[in-house]
Design a protein around this motif. Structure first.
Motif, mmCIF file in Angstrom:
data_model
loop_
_atom_site.group_PDB
_atom_site.id
_atom_site.type_symbol
_atom_site.label_atom_id
_atom_site.label_comp_id
_atom_site.label_asym_id
_atom_site.label_seq_id
_atom_site.Cartn_x
_atom_site.Cartn_y
_atom_site.Cartn_z
ATOM 1 N N LEU A 1 41.316 34.289 36.736
ATOM 2 C CA LEU A 1 42.854 33.929 38.063
ATOM 3 C C LEU A 1 43.300 33.463 37.820
ATOM 4 C CD1 LEU A 1 39.925 30.669 39.744
ATOM 5 C CD2 LEU A 1 39.655 33.071 40.600
ATOM 6 N N TYR A 2 43.795 32.897 37.342
ATOM 7 C CA TYR A 2 45.382 32.699 36.492
ATOM 8 C C TYR A 2 45.760 34.303 36.521
ATOM 9 C CZ TYR A 2 46.116 28.150 36.507
ATOM 10 O OH TYR A 2 46.344 26.315 36.830
ATOM 11 N N ARG A 3 45.192 35.033 36.161
ATOM 12 C CA ARG A 3 46.074 36.616 36.103
ATOM 13 C C ARG A 3 45.593 37.197 37.789
ATOM 14 N NH1 ARG A 3 45.352 38.648 30.522
ATOM 15 N NH2 ARG A 3 44.500 37.329 29.498
ATOM 16 N N ARG A 4 45.350 36.999 38.257
ATOM 17 C CA ARG A 4 45.144 37.692 39.670
ATOM 18 C C ARG A 4 46.122 36.660 40.752
ATOM 19 N NH1 ARG A 4 41.379 40.704 42.952
ATOM 20 N NH2 ARG A 4 43.097 41.434 43.310
ATOM 21 N N ASN A 5 46.015 35.419 40.267
ATOM 22 C CA ASN A 5 47.043 34.558 41.502
ATOM 23 C C ASN A 5 48.179 33.952 40.239
ATOM 24 O OD1 ASN A 5 45.349 34.676 43.500
ATOM 25 N ND2 ASN A 5 44.129 34.211 42.135
ATOM 26 N N PRO A 6 49.358 34.887 39.515
ATOM 27 C CA PRO A 6 50.094 34.292 38.322
ATOM 28 C C PRO A 6 50.462 33.413 39.560
ATOM 29 C CG PRO A 6 50.759 36.545 39.162
ATOM 30 C CD PRO A 6 49.978 36.502 39.696
ATOM 31 N N ALA A 7 51.242 33.074 40.344
ATOM 32 C CA ALA A 7 52.160 32.481 41.498
ATOM 33 C C ALA A 7 51.628 30.675 41.504
ATOM 34 C CB ALA A 7 51.932 33.056 42.736
ATOM 35 N N THR B 1 49.584 32.354 55.408
ATOM 36 C CA THR B 1 50.207 33.213 56.156
ATOM 37 C C THR B 1 48.862 35.101 55.824
ATOM 38 O OG1 THR B 1 50.434 34.202 53.463
ATOM 39 C CG2 THR B 1 51.916 32.700 53.799
ATOM 40 N N GLY B 2 48.290 34.323 56.193
ATOM 41 C CA GLY B 2 46.240 35.247 55.974
ATOM 42 C C GLY B 2 46.104 35.502 55.316
ATOM 43 N N ARG B 3 46.970 35.287 53.748
ATOM 44 C CA ARG B 3 45.963 35.635 52.747
ATOM 45 C C ARG B 3 44.215 34.667 52.594
ATOM 46 N NH1 ARG B 3 48.754 38.391 49.220
ATOM 47 N NH2 ARG B 3 47.834 36.854 46.915
ATOM 48 N N VAL B 4 43.929 34.937 51.217
ATOM 49 C CA VAL B 4 42.882 34.882 51.195
ATOM 50 C C VAL B 4 43.001 33.035 49.969
ATOM 51 C CG1 VAL B 4 40.845 36.225 51.115
ATOM 52 C CG2 VAL B 4 42.010 36.256 49.210
ATOM 53 N N LEU B 5 42.438 31.896 49.390
ATOM 54 C CA LEU B 5 43.174 31.069 49.035
ATOM 55 C C LEU B 5 43.354 31.298 47.882
ATOM 56 C CD1 LEU B 5 41.196 27.966 50.674
ATOM 57 C CD2 LEU B 5 43.106 29.068 51.496
ATOM 58 N N LEU B 6 43.014 32.424 47.013
ATOM 59 C CA LEU B 6 42.346 33.029 45.659
ATOM 60 C C LEU B 6 42.377 34.406 45.628
ATOM 61 C CD1 LEU B 6 41.570 29.203 43.648
ATOM 62 C CD2 LEU B 6 43.662 30.861 44.074
ATOM 63 N N LEU B 7 43.094 35.252 45.480
ATOM 64 C CA LEU B 7 42.260 36.858 44.472
ATOM 65 C C LEU B 7 41.536 36.618 43.591
ATOM 66 C CD1 LEU B 7 45.943 38.808 45.013
ATOM 67 C CD2 LEU B 7 44.090 38.447 46.709
ATOM 68 N N SER B 8 40.091 36.848 44.018
ATOM 69 C CA SER B 8 39.116 37.149 42.930
ATOM 70 C C SER B 8 38.368 38.646 43.011
ATOM 71 C CB SER B 8 37.993 35.771 43.268
ATOM 72 O OG SER B 8 37.443 35.660 44.558
ATOM 73 N N ASP B 9 37.536 38.509 43.078
ATOM 74 C CA ASP B 9 36.844 39.859 43.342
ATOM 75 C C ASP B 9 37.246 40.535 43.868
ATOM 76 O OD1 ASP B 9 34.546 39.296 41.454
ATOM 77 O OD2 ASP B 9 33.018 38.378 42.981
ATOM 78 N N ASP B 10 36.791 42.300 43.447
ATOM 79 C CA ASP B 10 37.696 43.199 44.042
ATOM 80 C C ASP B 10 36.936 44.764 44.632
ATOM 81 O OD1 ASP B 10 40.336 44.862 45.278
ATOM 82 O OD2 ASP B 10 40.135 45.830 43.552
ATOM 83 N N ILE B 11 36.628 44.583 45.856
ATOM 84 C CA ILE B 11 36.058 45.655 46.446
ATOM 85 C C ILE B 11 37.332 47.665 47.263
ATOM 86 C CG2 ILE B 11 34.033 47.151 47.018
ATOM 87 C CD1 ILE B 11 32.896 43.424 46.901
ATOM 88 N N SER B 12 37.599 47.800 46.429
ATOM 89 C CA SER B 12 38.560 49.213 46.789
ATOM 90 C C SER B 12 38.006 50.470 46.767
ATOM 91 C CB SER B 12 39.879 48.810 46.191
ATOM 92 O OG SER B 12 39.838 49.003 44.814
ATOM 93 N N GLU B 13 38.738 51.103 47.384
ATOM 94 C CA GLU B 13 38.780 52.982 46.356
ATOM 95 C C GLU B 13 38.602 53.031 44.986
ATOM 96 O OE1 GLU B 13 40.990 55.173 49.650
ATOM 97 O OE2 GLU B 13 40.386 54.314 50.848
ATOM 98 N N SER B 14 39.331 52.058 44.766
ATOM 99 C CA SER B 14 39.909 52.552 43.059
ATOM 100 C C SER B 14 38.681 51.870 42.540
ATOM 101 C CB SER B 14 41.382 52.330 42.147
ATOM 102 O OG SER B 14 40.870 50.203 43.158
ATOM 103 N N GLY B 15 37.680 50.987 43.145
ATOM 104 C CA GLY B 15 36.870 50.986 42.112
ATOM 105 C C GLY B 15 36.391 49.494 42.354
ATOM 106 N N ARG B 16 35.421 48.775 41.660
ATOM 107 C CA ARG B 16 34.787 46.995 42.187
ATOM 108 C C ARG B 16 34.978 46.186 40.925
ATOM 109 N NH1 ARG B 16 30.444 47.229 46.100
ATOM 110 N NH2 ARG B 16 29.165 46.123 44.818
#
Length: 241
Positions: free
Chosen positions: A67-73, A177-192
């Motif tokens: 979680l820290y890697r995906r949310n360094p702030a 700001t309309g962002r999810v509380l924490l970025l975690s799993d990612d499902i996008s065109e580049s991969g899952r």
């Protein structure tokens, strides 16, 4: 022409058979825990509960780093580095110290606070600390278990459901700001990337299995008594002379 086709077919068949018999890539192995004198004061249930607690905390530490890697702030709010932030949270968990950013709250109150949209502190630290504190509370405030200890199956079951709720809130609630509380799993065109979901699933699975095991233990006491009572007279060798 026919001979060429036959030769090609034979080559393909040999390649397929070679693939079936190839040695599989190593996937790791089961790692047991070193024997210690403490085990003399533990029942099977105590031992399983202790190992499950260790593994659940390790899963939370792994999730914290991810979680820290995906949310360094988040770690930048309280620490000089990601590694330092991870170490501080681990120490607070294992030494059962209150986390300053949670205003003295513990257990499910701390978890609720960590997942409020207007929370301004290090949300990763607050979420992981609160999740671990809730799980430890469900285990009667202990991380190791011995013969004098007992566990409440319903509390363990409730802890598993709390983790499920927390995951859903983390991914569905939005901040100002309309962002999810924490970025975690990612499902996008580049991969899952579903590694977060898998790790949280391990925690939930361990809690549910331990809850069932504790329930089964008390149910089996009566069954074992009856089996021993009848087995003692029915399963005896008979004299042959």
């Amino acid at each position: 022409m026919e001979g060429s086709r036959r030769a090609c077919w034979l080559l393909c068949l040999c390649a397929a058979l070679a693939g079936c018999t190839a040695t599989p890539a190593p996937r790791g192995e089961v790692k047991g825990v070193s024997t210690s004198g403490k085990e003399m004061g533990q029942s099977d249930t105590n031992r399983i509960a202790t190992i499950a607690m260790r593994d659940n905390l390790d899963s939370l530490y792994l999730l914290m780093d991810k979680l820290y890697r995906r949310n360094p702030a988040e770690w930048k709010k309280t620490a000089a580095s990601r590694e330092d932030a991870v170490k501080r949270v681990r120490n607070a968990i294992e030494q059962r110290q209150a986390w300053a950013g949670l205003q003295g709250q513990r257990d499910i109150k701390a978890l609720s606070l960590a997942l409020t949209p207007d929370f301004s502190g290090d949300r990763v630290a607050a979420f992981i600390y609160a999740s671990s504190d809730m799980i430890i509370t469900a285990h009667d405030g202990k991380m190791e278990f011995f013969l004098i200890d007992s566990l409440d199956a319903q509390h363990l079951y409730n802890a598993a459901r709390n983790i499920e709720i927390a995951i859903w809130l983390m991914g569905s609630r939005r901040d100002a700001t309309g962002r999810v509380l924490l970025l975690s799993d990612d499902i996008s065109e580049s991969g899952r990337n579903l590694s977060f979901e898998r790790e949280f699933g391990k925690i939930i699975g361990r809690l549910d299995l331990l809850a069932e095991f504790v329930t089964e233990k008390y149910r089996r006491v009566g069954i074992n008594y009856v089996q021993n009572l009848f087995g003692g007279s029915l399963l005896q060798f008979l004299p042959v002379r």
